[in-house]
Design a protein around this motif. Structure first.
Motif, PDB file in Angstrom:
ATOM      1  N   LEU A  89     -37.205 -30.773   9.413  1.00 24.03           N
ATOM      2  CA  LEU A  89     -37.146 -29.803   8.454  1.00 24.03           C
ATOM      3  C   LEU A  89     -38.027 -29.712   7.380  1.00 24.03           C
ATOM      4  O   LEU A  89     -38.350 -30.939   6.733  1.00 24.03           O
ATOM      5  N   LEU A 138     -38.239 -25.257  11.013  1.00 25.47           N
ATOM      6  CA  LEU A 138     -37.584 -26.308  11.836  1.00 25.47           C
ATOM      7  C   LEU A 138     -38.363 -26.649  13.090  1.00 25.47           C
ATOM      8  O   LEU A 138     -38.840 -25.382  13.733  1.00 25.47           O
ATOM      9  N   LEU A 153     -26.358 -27.814   8.543  1.00 28.20           N
ATOM     10  CA  LEU A 153     -27.469 -27.525   7.666  1.00 28.20           C
ATOM     11  C   LEU A 153     -27.237 -27.323   6.388  1.00 28.20           C
ATOM     12  O   LEU A 153     -28.124 -28.154   5.450  1.00 28.20           O
ATOM     13  N   VAL A 157     -28.066 -29.937  12.671  1.00 27.63           N
ATOM     14  CA  VAL A 157     -28.449 -28.532  11.906  1.00 27.63           C
ATOM     15  C   VAL A 157     -27.481 -27.206  12.270  1.00 27.63           C
ATOM     16  O   VAL A 157     -27.134 -26.708  11.402  1.00 27.63           O
ATOM     17  N   MET A 182     -27.144 -18.874  10.127  1.00 23.98           N
ATOM     18  CA  MET A 182     -28.277 -19.491  10.477  1.00 23.98           C
ATOM     19  C   MET A 182     -29.063 -18.845  11.324  1.00 23.98           C
ATOM     20  O   MET A 182     -28.516 -18.026  12.479  1.00 23.98           O
TER      21      MET A 182
END
Length: 163
Positions: free
Chosen positions: A18, A64, A149, A145, A1
């Motif tokens: 998000l 985000l 995620l 997250v 990520m």
């Protein structure tokens, strides 16, 4: 990520929103959007009180926003301001960020969008399988997250299709 340093510095309990684009951003678009996000979060406030906030683009397609609500909680007006920025991004970049009714999944290192009524067909075609990573749009804290995620389809709300 892929998180920006400012997002990583935010506490795990930071509230998160998000927004996934219907397509990946180009490197040039990401540079412009990151500039807008940085400028926006510097001035983001709730009734005149600055928010401890950050924003990032994840996987070249997900925007985000995060806010440390223990410092100053966002108000409805401040959230409306973030939505106005998202609408600007939609207009300027020709993307769709605010259209609900879509599910995002990873396929061949890319994020694919599918409309909810097409889910069953995507599963029948085996484009989505039990272990296909599904974007967890319900993640509402930075910890969520960081930890989840993406979740396997069989462990998401789609589990009923894999029983």
């Amino acid at each position: 990520m892929e998180l920006l340093t400012t997002t990583i510095a935010m506490p795990d309990y930071a509230r998160v929103w998000l927004y996934a684009s219907d397509r990946a951003f180009t490197p040039q678009e990401e540079a412009v959007i990151n500039g807008w996000l940085a400028e926006f979060t510097k001035g983001w406030n709730s009734h005149g009180t600055s928010l401890t906030a950050s924003a990032a683009i994840l996987h070249h397609q997900i925007i985000l926003f995060s806010v440390d609500e223990s410092q100053t909680p966002p108000s409805g007006c401040s959230i409306d301001k973030s939505v106005a920025l998202l609408r600007q991004i939609e207009r300027q970049m020709g993307v769709n960020l605010l259209d609900g009714g879509r599910v995002f999944y990873q396929q061949n290192e890319q994020l694919k969008a599918v409309r909810l009524p097409q889910i069953k067909q995507e599963i029948e075609l085996q484009h989505i399988q039990a272990d296909t990573p599904i974007l967890n749009m319900q993640a509402n804290t930075l910890q969520a997250v960081r930890n989840s995620l993406f979740v396997p389809a069989a462990q998401s709300w789609m589990a009923r299709y894999f029983r």
